[in-house]
Design an enzyme around this catalytic site. Structure first.
Site, PDB file in Angstrom:
ATOM      1  N   PRO A  34       0.786  -1.244   0.000  1.00 23.47           N
ATOM      2  CA  PRO A  34       0.000   0.000   0.000  1.00 23.47           C
ATOM      3  C   PRO A  34       0.815   1.291   0.000  1.00 23.47           C
ATOM      4  O   PRO A  34       0.809   2.054   0.962  1.00 23.47           O
ATOM      5  CB  PRO A  34      -0.832  -0.145   1.280  1.00 23.47           C
ATOM      6  N   CYS A  35       1.474   1.565  -1.102  1.00 16.83           N
ATOM      7  CA  CYS A  35       2.294   2.769  -1.217  1.00 16.83           C
ATOM      8  C   CYS A  35       1.465   4.041  -1.086  1.00 16.83           C
ATOM      9  O   CYS A  35       2.003   5.093  -0.730  1.00 16.83           O
ATOM     10  CB  CYS A  35       3.089   2.751  -2.521  1.00 16.83           C
TER      11      CYS A  35
END
Length: 186
Positions: A145-146
């Site tokens: 989950p950048c």
């Protein structure tokens, strides 16, 4: 997961935010694609060659991939899941990026970390820019989950997915992250 010919399989699927795509090997997911301009662009991007292997369109023949698609759809519709249970194939990812992604994967939906905090956790206290570069090259967004990694001031500075920071903000809103998508008093 089975993939006897050492090539990679890919699938395109609809979600609440548009068509997404996923590519996987016998080990795990190697690529995830948030919606591009259209289905063809999304599928083309996820099926480009990967580490010398051919990626081909397929249905989700593996139970774990089928479950991943179901949970990704649910997540993007607001039934949140940390998605950490989805196996990844990070064999083609540089070591520093792998370390950054491992920390990024620990961030729960609705929470964020700064680039600097991640740099500190990987043992590179002055490596905020390197963390940012790793985020920009993340081949498995959402699952890694950048979008949950922000600047120190919580501002949204760039996002490599189609739609840029608007897409990042939308993902944070879906995950009910404080400060995103909430009504303001003024």
């Amino acid at each position: 997961m089975s993939n006897p010919d050492r090539s990679l399989a890919a699938a395109l699927f609809d979600t609440a935010i548009g068509p997404c795509a996923i590519a996987w090997s016998a080990t795990g997911v190697v690529r995830f694609q948030l919606p591009e301009a259209d289905e063809e662009a999304t599928l083309t991007r996820v099926t480009r060659p990967h580490a010398g292997k051919t990626v081909y369109e397929s249905g989700p023949t593996d139970d774990i991939i089928a479950k991943a698609i179901i949970r990704i759809r649910a997540h993007l519709a607001g039934d949140l899941d940390n998605l950490r249970w989805i196996p990844l194939d990070t064999s083609a990812i540089p070591e520093f990026h792998s370390k950054v992604y491992a920390i990024t994967r620990t961030i729960d939906p609705g929470h964020t970390l700064s680039y600097g905090a991640i740099a500190h956790r990987v043992g590179a206290p002055n490596g905020s820019q390197a963390v940012g570069q790793a985020m920009g090259r993340n081949p498995i967004p959402l699952i890694i989950p950048c979008h949950r990694v922000l600047a120190a001031d919580h501002a949204l500075h760039g996002f490599s997915a189609n739609g840029g920071v608007t897409t990042k903000e939308r993902l944070l809103e879906i995950e009910r992250t404080p400060g995103f998508g909430e009504p303001t008093l003024f």
